[in-house]
Write a protein that holds these residues in place. Structure first.
Motif, PDB file in Angstrom:
ATOM      1  N   GLY A  53      -6.770  -6.338  -8.763  1.00 35.68           N
ATOM      2  CA  GLY A  53      -5.879  -6.883  -7.751  1.00 35.68           C
ATOM      3  C   GLY A  53      -4.609  -7.460  -8.361  1.00 35.68           C
ATOM      4  N   TYR A  54      -4.760  -8.255  -9.392  1.00 38.78           N
ATOM      5  CA  TYR A  54      -3.584  -8.850 -10.025  1.00 38.78           C
ATOM      6  C   TYR A  54      -2.753  -7.805 -10.754  1.00 38.78           C
ATOM      7  CZ  TYR A  54      -3.952 -13.768  -8.908  1.00 38.78           C
ATOM      8  OH  TYR A  54      -3.935 -14.956  -8.241  1.00 38.78           O
ATOM      9  N   ALA A  55      -3.407  -6.839 -11.354  1.00 36.64           N
ATOM     10  CA  ALA A  55      -2.661  -5.793 -12.050  1.00 36.64           C
ATOM     11  C   ALA A  55      -1.699  -5.112 -11.074  1.00 36.64           C
ATOM     12  CB  ALA A  55      -3.624  -4.767 -12.640  1.00 36.64           C
ATOM     13  N   ARG A  56      -2.232  -4.712  -9.931  1.00 37.73           N
ATOM     14  CA  ARG A  56      -1.379  -4.039  -8.946  1.00 37.73           C
ATOM     15  C   ARG A  56      -0.303  -4.963  -8.407  1.00 37.73           C
ATOM     16  NH1 ARG A  56      -4.326   0.256  -5.782  1.00 37.73           N
ATOM     17  NH2 ARG A  56      -3.664  -0.891  -3.934  1.00 37.73           N
ATOM     18  N   LEU A  57      -0.678  -6.218  -8.191  1.00 34.66           N
ATOM     19  CA  LEU A  57       0.284  -7.171  -7.630  1.00 34.66           C
ATOM     20  C   LEU A  57       1.422  -7.433  -8.615  1.00 34.66           C
ATOM     21  CD1 LEU A  57       0.004  -8.284  -4.844  1.00 34.66           C
ATOM     22  CD2 LEU A  57      -0.975 -10.386  -5.799  1.00 34.66           C
ATOM     23  N   VAL A  58       1.076  -7.649  -9.867  1.00 36.86           N
ATOM     24  CA  VAL A  58       2.113  -7.915 -10.870  1.00 36.86           C
ATOM     25  C   VAL A  58       3.030  -6.714 -10.999  1.00 36.86           C
ATOM     26  CG1 VAL A  58       2.565  -8.292 -13.321  1.00 36.86           C
ATOM     27  CG2 VAL A  58       0.764  -9.602 -12.167  1.00 36.86           C
ATOM     28  N   GLU A  59       2.434  -5.536 -11.070  1.00 41.06           N
ATOM     29  CA  GLU A  59       3.264  -4.341 -11.211  1.00 41.06           C
ATOM     30  C   GLU A  59       4.140  -4.143  -9.980  1.00 41.06           C
ATOM     31  OE1 GLU A  59       3.892  -3.207 -13.881  1.00 41.06           O
ATOM     32  OE2 GLU A  59       2.202  -4.075 -14.949  1.00 41.06           O
ATOM     33  N   ALA A  96     -10.680  -7.854  -2.319  1.00 42.80           N
ATOM     34  CA  ALA A  96      -9.744  -6.726  -2.298  1.00 42.80           C
ATOM     35  C   ALA A  96      -8.946  -6.710  -1.000  1.00 42.80           C
ATOM     36  CB  ALA A  96     -10.507  -5.415  -2.468  1.00 42.80           C
ATOM     37  N   HIS A  97      -9.639  -7.007   0.095  1.00 39.36           N
ATOM     38  CA  HIS A  97      -8.997  -7.075   1.402  1.00 39.36           C
ATOM     39  C   HIS A  97      -7.870  -8.115   1.383  1.00 39.36           C
ATOM     40  CE1 HIS A  97      -8.942  -6.597   5.759  1.00 39.36           C
ATOM     41  NE2 HIS A  97      -8.985  -7.903   5.900  1.00 39.36           N
ATOM     42  N   CYS A  98      -8.130  -9.256   0.789  1.00 34.27           N
ATOM     43  CA  CYS A  98      -7.114 -10.308   0.707  1.00 34.27           C
ATOM     44  C   CYS A  98      -5.938  -9.868  -0.153  1.00 34.27           C
ATOM     45  CB  CYS A  98      -7.714 -11.595   0.161  1.00 34.27           C
ATOM     46  SG  CYS A  98      -8.853 -12.384   1.309  1.00 34.27           S
ATOM     47  N   PHE A  99      -6.227  -9.230  -1.257  1.00 35.94           N
ATOM     48  CA  PHE A  99      -5.145  -8.724  -2.111  1.00 35.94           C
ATOM     49  C   PHE A  99      -4.263  -7.762  -1.307  1.00 35.94           C
ATOM     50  CE2 PHE A  99      -7.287 -10.042  -6.106  1.00 35.94           C
ATOM     51  CZ  PHE A  99      -6.172 -10.549  -6.754  1.00 35.94           C
ATOM     52  N   ALA A 100      -4.901  -6.901  -0.534  1.00 32.59           N
ATOM     53  CA  ALA A 100      -4.139  -5.931   0.245  1.00 32.59           C
ATOM     54  C   ALA A 100      -3.216  -6.642   1.224  1.00 32.59           C
ATOM     55  CB  ALA A 100      -5.094  -4.998   0.990  1.00 32.59           C
ATOM     56  N   ARG A 101      -3.704  -7.717   1.828  1.00 33.67           N
ATOM     57  CA  ARG A 101      -2.865  -8.429   2.795  1.00 33.67           C
ATOM     58  C   ARG A 101      -1.718  -9.139   2.100  1.00 33.67           C
ATOM     59  NH1 ARG A 101      -6.426 -11.519   7.190  1.00 33.67           N
ATOM     60  NH2 ARG A 101      -4.354 -12.372   7.625  1.00 33.67           N
ATOM     61  N   VAL A 102      -1.983  -9.675   0.926  1.00 33.33           N
ATOM     62  CA  VAL A 102      -0.909 -10.323   0.178  1.00 33.33           C
ATOM     63  C   VAL A 102       0.151  -9.286  -0.192  1.00 33.33           C
ATOM     64  CG1 VAL A 102      -0.304 -11.447  -1.992  1.00 33.33           C
ATOM     65  CG2 VAL A 102      -2.340 -12.186  -0.730  1.00 33.33           C
ATOM     66  N   ARG A 103      -0.326  -8.191  -0.696  1.00 37.79           N
ATOM     67  CA  ARG A 103       0.574  -7.110  -1.065  1.00 37.79           C
ATOM     68  C   ARG A 103       1.444  -6.687   0.117  1.00 37.79           C
ATOM     69  NH1 ARG A 103       0.714  -2.233  -4.497  1.00 37.79           N
ATOM     70  NH2 ARG A 103       2.289  -0.966  -3.466  1.00 37.79           N
ATOM     71  N   ALA A 104       0.829  -6.512   1.276  1.00 35.25           N
ATOM     72  CA  ALA A 104       1.572  -6.108   2.471  1.00 35.25           C
ATOM     73  C   ALA A 104       2.625  -7.151   2.831  1.00 35.25           C
ATOM     74  CB  ALA A 104       0.608  -5.888   3.635  1.00 35.25           C
TER      75      ALA A 104
END
Lengths: 188, 188
Positions: free
Chosen positions: A133-139, A67-75
Motif C-alpha cells: 500500500g505504501y509503495a504504491r502511494l509513495v510512487e 487495502a480497501h482503505c489504501f485505495a480510498r486514500v489513493r482515490a
DNA sequence: GCCATGAGTGATTGAATACTCACATGTCCA
DNA sequence: TGGACATGTGAGTATTCAATCACTCATGGC
C-alpha cells in the motif's frame, strides 16, 4: 424477473463489499487483535459464520480492509491533485494534503492505517499488505507531484504526524503541546 | 546480614522494575490486545499470578510500560542535548535527533510508542498516559532547544515517520519508496 | 526458636474467541 | 416445475485469556 433489483439475498461479492466497508469502523476502534469477528459480523448485519464464508480467515479480512482503505486514500489524492491550482510540485502536494485532510474528517480511515502499522510488526501478511500500500502511494505521490524525495518524504511525515494527533485526540485538547503539533495542519 | 545482597527473593519493587523492563519486549511485538499476561510473566521469569500481585490489571501494567519508555526517550534526548555542538535550536534539535536515532537501534522502545498510540484509540487510561508522555516530551524539546513551533513540530513529524519505517521494516527493503521515506533519517 | 509479614505459585474460573459444520432457505435455469 | 447451486445461519468446539484464591515458603525482628 432476471434483474437483481428484486433479490432478497445479496450476491457474495456485494456482501464482501459491505463487510469491507463496515469492518473499517470495527478495526478502526480496536485494531487487529482487539477486534473480534463477532463484532465485524454485527456491524455488517450478518452472522459470524458467514464472515468465514466470505473470507478465509480474520487475517485475510483485515488485510483486505487495509487495502480497501489504501485505495480510498489513493482515490482522494488523485481527486485532490486534479483540483490542484497549478502544476508545480508544491501546488500539487498542497492540493493532495488538502484532499487528505478532507478525507480523514472520517477518522476511521486513518485509524485503520495506524492499526495496520501496529499489526504489521508481528503479522507478516499484514506487513506485506502495508508495504504494498505504501509503495504504491509513495510512487503515486512522487509521480503525480513531481516533487523531490525530500518533498515527498515531508508529505508522508506530516501524514504520520496526523496519525499521532488523531489517535491521541490531541485535536480535542487545547494546550501548548497540542497547538505545536497541530500548527498548520488542517483537520477540521 | 541486613544487606539485600544475600536475599534470594527480590523485593516487590525490584520485581516491578524487572517486569517493566522485560514487558517492553512483549508489548513491542504484539501490542496491548495481542499480548497476554502469560507472555509478560514468562519473559519476566515469574508466574502469571504474580504479575497481578505487582500490578492491579493488564491495563495499568501497559500504561506503566509506556511511561517507562517515555522516560527513557526523555533521558536520551537530555543526554543528546547535553552533547549538542552549539546552542542554536538547529544544533540542539539535530543532537537530539541523533540521540533518538541511537536509542531506537533497539526497535522495541519505538514499537511500544506505536502500540501505545494504537491502544490509546479505545482505552482511555492509555490515552491519558500517552497524552501526558507527549505533553512532557514536546515541552521538553521546545524548552531545551528553544526551537519554534514549526521546528518542534518537524522534529516530531520525523519521529512518527520513523515509527512507520520501523513498523513496516522499510529499512530492510531496498526500493525507491523506502529510499524516499528513509532519506536523511538515520537508523543504522 | 517463634511468628508476623511479604514473596511467590498452582490450580481454577468464567468469559471470549477463531473457526467449523450440518442444515435451511432463496434463486434461477432447463 | 424441479432441482442444482448459492446465500445464509444456529449451534457448536477447542482454546486462550484476564483475573482470583488458597496456599507455601522465605525473611527478619524479637
Amino acid at each position: 424477473m432476471s434483474t437483481t433489483s428484486r433479490r432478497r439475498l445479496s450476491t457474495a461479492e456485494e456482501r464482501r463489499e459491505t463487510v469491507l466497508a463496515t469492518a473499517i469502523g470495527a478495526f478502526a476502534a480496536r485494531g487487529y487483535f482487539g477486534t473480534s469477528t463477532v463484532d465485524v459480523a454485527k456491524r455488517a448485519g450478518i452472522s459470524q459464520a458467514y464472515v468465514y464464508r466470505l473470507f478465509p480467515d480474520k487475517e485475510t479480512l483485515f488485510v483486505a480492509v487495509v487495502a480497501h482503505c489504501f485505495a480510498r486514500v489513493r482515490a482522494a489524492l488523485e481527486a485532490g491533485a486534479a483540483r490542484a491550482d497549478g502544476s508545480s510540485p508544491e501546488a500539487v502536494l498542497s492540493a493532495m494534503g488538502l484532499a487528505y485532510a478532507e478525507l480523514i474528517r472520517d477518522r476511521d480511515l486513518l485509524l485503520v492505517q495506524l492499526h495496520g502499522q501496529a499489526a504489521a510488526v508481528s503479522e507478516p501478511a499484514v506487513r506485506e499488505g502495508m508495504r504494498a500500500g505504501y509503495a504504491r502511494l509513495v510512487e503515486y505521490v512522487r509521480g503525480a507531484s513531481g516533487g523531490s524525495d525530500a518533498e515527498v518524504q515531508r508529505f508522508f511525515a506530516v501524514g504520520t504526524l496526523c496519525h499521532l494527533v488523531v489517535s491521541l485526540g490531541a485535536d480535542e485538547v487545547d494546550a501548548p503541546w497540542t497547538r505545536t503539533l497541530n500548527e498548520g495542519i488542517r483537520h477540521p
